[in-house]
Motif scaffolding. Sequence first.
Motif, PDB file in Angstrom:
ATOM      1  N   LEU A  76       0.846  -1.204   0.000  1.00 28.94           N
ATOM      2  CA  LEU A  76       0.000   0.000   0.000  1.00 28.94           C
ATOM      3  C   LEU A  76       0.874   1.244   0.000  1.00 28.94           C
ATOM      4  CD1 LEU A  76      -2.831   1.310   0.190  1.00 28.94           C
ATOM      5  CD2 LEU A  76      -2.486   1.399   2.659  1.00 28.94           C
ATOM      6  N   THR A  77       0.640   2.124  -0.945  1.00 22.93           N
ATOM      7  CA  THR A  77       1.280   3.443  -0.919  1.00 22.93           C
ATOM      8  C   THR A  77       0.186   4.466  -1.143  1.00 22.93           C
ATOM      9  OG1 THR A  77       1.690   3.814  -3.281  1.00 22.93           O
ATOM     10  CG2 THR A  77       3.256   2.435  -2.114  1.00 22.93           C
ATOM     11  N   GLY A  78       0.502   5.721  -0.937  1.00 22.43           N
ATOM     12  CA  GLY A  78      -0.532   6.719  -1.152  1.00 22.43           C
ATOM     13  C   GLY A  78      -0.029   8.130  -1.057  1.00 22.43           C
ATOM     14  N   ASP A  79      -0.888   9.044  -1.439  1.00 18.36           N
ATOM     15  CA  ASP A  79      -0.566  10.469  -1.374  1.00 18.36           C
ATOM     16  C   ASP A  79      -1.773  11.230  -0.879  1.00 18.36           C
ATOM     17  OD1 ASP A  79       2.057  10.509  -2.978  1.00 18.36           O
ATOM     18  OD2 ASP A  79       0.675   9.444  -4.306  1.00 18.36           O
ATOM     19  N   ARG A  80      -1.474  12.348  -0.252  1.00 18.47           N
ATOM     20  CA  ARG A  80      -2.559  13.272   0.094  1.00 18.47           C
ATOM     21  C   ARG A  80      -2.903  14.097  -1.142  1.00 18.47           C
ATOM     22  NH1 ARG A  80      -2.509  17.030   4.989  1.00 18.47           N
ATOM     23  NH2 ARG A  80      -0.706  17.990   4.023  1.00 18.47           N
ATOM     24  N   LEU A 110      -3.391   4.555  -2.593  1.00 16.98           N
ATOM     25  CA  LEU A 110      -4.435   5.260  -1.866  1.00 16.98           C
ATOM     26  C   LEU A 110      -4.411   6.747  -2.175  1.00 16.98           C
ATOM     27  CD1 LEU A 110      -6.473   5.565   0.501  1.00 16.98           C
ATOM     28  CD2 LEU A 110      -4.494   5.683   2.010  1.00 16.98           C
ATOM     29  N   ALA A 112      -5.400   9.686  -0.378  1.00 13.54           N
ATOM     30  CA  ALA A 112      -5.718   9.862   1.046  1.00 13.54           C
ATOM     31  C   ALA A 112      -6.517  11.151   1.256  1.00 13.54           C
ATOM     32  CB  ALA A 112      -4.444   9.842   1.874  1.00 13.54           C
ATOM     33  N   GLN A 115      -7.002  12.631   4.666  1.00 11.47           N
ATOM     34  CA  GLN A 115      -5.830  13.284   5.279  1.00 11.47           C
ATOM     35  C   GLN A 115      -5.742  14.754   4.884  1.00 11.47           C
ATOM     36  OE1 GLN A 115      -1.971  11.456   5.079  1.00 11.47           O
ATOM     37  NE2 GLN A 115      -2.589   9.738   6.357  1.00 11.47           N
ATOM     38  N   TYR A 199      -4.149  11.252  12.943  1.00  6.88           N
ATOM     39  CA  TYR A 199      -4.004  10.794  11.561  1.00  6.88           C
ATOM     40  C   TYR A 199      -3.025   9.633  11.382  1.00  6.88           C
ATOM     41  CZ  TYR A 199       0.328  12.459   9.367  1.00  6.88           C
ATOM     42  OH  TYR A 199       1.622  12.604   8.992  1.00  6.88           O
ATOM     43  N   GLN A 203      -3.817   6.249   9.303  1.00  5.46           N
ATOM     44  CA  GLN A 203      -2.917   5.660   8.298  1.00  5.46           C
ATOM     45  C   GLN A 203      -2.699   4.178   8.595  1.00  5.46           C
ATOM     46  OE1 GLN A 203      -0.009   8.289   6.875  1.00  5.46           O
ATOM     47  NE2 GLN A 203       1.376   6.735   6.107  1.00  5.46           N
ATOM     48  N   ASP A 206      -5.559   2.422   7.182  1.00  6.33           N
ATOM     49  CA  ASP A 206      -5.382   2.243   5.726  1.00  6.33           C
ATOM     50  C   ASP A 206      -4.611   0.953   5.452  1.00  6.33           C
ATOM     51  OD1 ASP A 206      -6.376   4.845   5.486  1.00  6.33           O
ATOM     52  OD2 ASP A 206      -4.398   5.750   5.185  1.00  6.33           O
ATOM     53  N   ILE A 207      -3.504   0.850   6.148  1.00  2.00           N
ATOM     54  CA  ILE A 207      -2.565  -0.242   5.866  1.00  2.00           C
ATOM     55  C   ILE A 207      -3.150  -1.590   6.286  1.00  2.00           C
ATOM     56  CG2 ILE A 207      -0.281  -1.187   6.466  1.00  2.00           C
ATOM     57  CD1 ILE A 207       0.598   1.826   6.882  1.00  2.00           C
ATOM     58  N   VAL A 215       5.038  -1.306   2.937  1.00  2.00           N
ATOM     59  CA  VAL A 215       4.638   0.083   2.741  1.00  2.00           C
ATOM     60  C   VAL A 215       5.840   0.904   2.284  1.00  2.00           C
ATOM     61  CG1 VAL A 215       3.465   2.055   3.817  1.00  2.00           C
ATOM     62  CG2 VAL A 215       3.028  -0.247   4.669  1.00  2.00           C
ATOM     63  N   GLN A 221       7.883   9.106   7.035  1.00  2.00           N
ATOM     64  CA  GLN A 221       6.693   8.294   7.306  1.00  2.00           C
ATOM     65  C   GLN A 221       7.014   7.047   8.132  1.00  2.00           C
ATOM     66  OE1 GLN A 221       3.313   8.850   5.596  1.00  2.00           O
ATOM     67  NE2 GLN A 221       4.246  10.866   5.707  1.00  2.00           N
TER      68      GLN A 221
HETATM   69  N1  TRP Z   1       0.710  10.213   4.821  1.00  2.00           N
HETATM   70  C1  TRP Z   1       1.091   9.886   3.482  1.00  2.00           C
HETATM   71  C2  TRP Z   1       1.709  11.148   2.853  1.00  2.00           C
HETATM   72  O1  TRP Z   1       1.524  12.235   3.356  1.00  2.00           O
HETATM   73  C3  TRP Z   1      -0.060   9.417   2.626  1.00  2.00           C
HETATM   74  C4  TRP Z   1      -0.665   8.157   3.148  1.00  2.00           C
HETATM   75  C5  TRP Z   1      -1.872   8.021   3.774  1.00  2.00           C
HETATM   76  C6  TRP Z   1      -0.116   6.840   3.093  1.00  2.00           C
HETATM   77  N2  TRP Z   1      -2.105   6.744   4.100  1.00  2.00           N
HETATM   78  C7  TRP Z   1      -1.066   5.985   3.692  1.00  2.00           C
HETATM   79  C8  TRP Z   1       1.060   6.319   2.592  1.00  2.00           C
HETATM   80  C9  TRP Z   1      -0.830   4.612   3.812  1.00  2.00           C
HETATM   81  C10 TRP Z   1       1.298   4.945   2.727  1.00  2.00           C
HETATM   82  C11 TRP Z   1       0.356   4.112   3.335  1.00  2.00           C
HETATM   83  O2  TRP Z   1       2.343  11.031   1.833  1.00  2.00           O
END
Ligand code: TRP
Length: 398
Positions: A76-80, A110, A112, A115, A199, A203, A206-207, A215, A221
Amino acid sequence: MSTPGTITASHPPGTRAPGRPPGRSQASPPLSTSTTSRPPGRSQASSTPAARAALAGRSTAIEAELRRAPQSFRILTGDRPTGPLHLGHYFGSLQNRVRLQDLGADVLVLVADYQVITDRDAGAGLAAVVLDLVADNLAAGLDPARTTIFAHSQVSALNQLMLPFLSLLSVAEVGRNPTVKEEFSASGAAAMSALMFTYPVHQAADILACRANLVPVGMDQLPHVELTRTIARRFNQRYSPQQEFFQPPDPLLGSVPLLLGLDGQKMSKSRANAIPLAATEDETARLLRGARTDAQRHISYEPARRPEVANLVLLAALCQGRAPADVAAEIGRGGAARLKAVATESVNEHLRPVRARRRELAADRPYLQAVLRDGNDKAAALAEGTLRCVRELMHTTY
Ligand code: TRP
């Protein structure tokens, strides 16, 4: 609801009885030896040279395992979604996502969106930013048939997991998370939202909702992943002591050095020092012409002594797929003007197909929405399966 085609067949979501989560068997040693009485934090995860070396070693071992058995990883990866992605994201994380996808791992990305509202209003423009983020990811090479892209506001079961998780932590522990601490000292208790405070726990939801075991993250992070590991272990201890339910996920540190912004500071959407992935070739040229350099004519790659020059060299080298020192040697006494010209040409050349794809995608909003809806459905199926197991383990099934 669509069938979760991207989810590896060996562990279909929603069908798992409480028991072992998907992913590797016990092969790997735990990342750290933290116990439940020790809070997560930078001091533990990444601040000492020994800890950093251990992390780097762990990431190397995981890379080998990824090549050997990619299907045993759910990532799982993601961005706001706070603005368009830039070249720092592209080289720091997007390319890596595509690489992991192409290796054959089960990748979830994801968006996010919850967030975002930790420190601002969602605003009417959020939907456009979210779809732009989907376009950035697809343009970089993510394939929606293999990779799941979803927004966590659309996955109720994921968000519900936050409640039991919050019960496993003390207020003091959450408050020791470095990002939360920084926000706290920047805005103060009166101005910081309670969602910002919690937050990192979100997160973790999420994971763990996705049962991800890997991750990919930047250093900043790491404490969040460490907190996730703590939550996983505590949940297991309290509700599933006989058999590990949540596998504590590993962080995967990137191997690409951090790209700086045009002013030599960290490249960031909010610092106005970034080159957006979607910038035109002319905008790219203009932005790079304004980049900070130094007065020395001879171009070299010395990140510590000449960070701004080295950063442009690195940018050109990443685009050309060559070693930075070779790129610098080739420019030699060409000075900053030549360096900027080379960097501009390299970026524009490398990104031409990505940007062309991105323009096509951006013109097809219904397609982007369809990709996201499909991803939301797949993630929801996964998270609902997890929540079902959690309810059984917690004896909250009536
Ligand atoms: N907090 C991460 C960021 O600012 C984004 C994020 C949210 C994330 N949930 C996640 C990254 C879960 C990895 C896994 O970039």
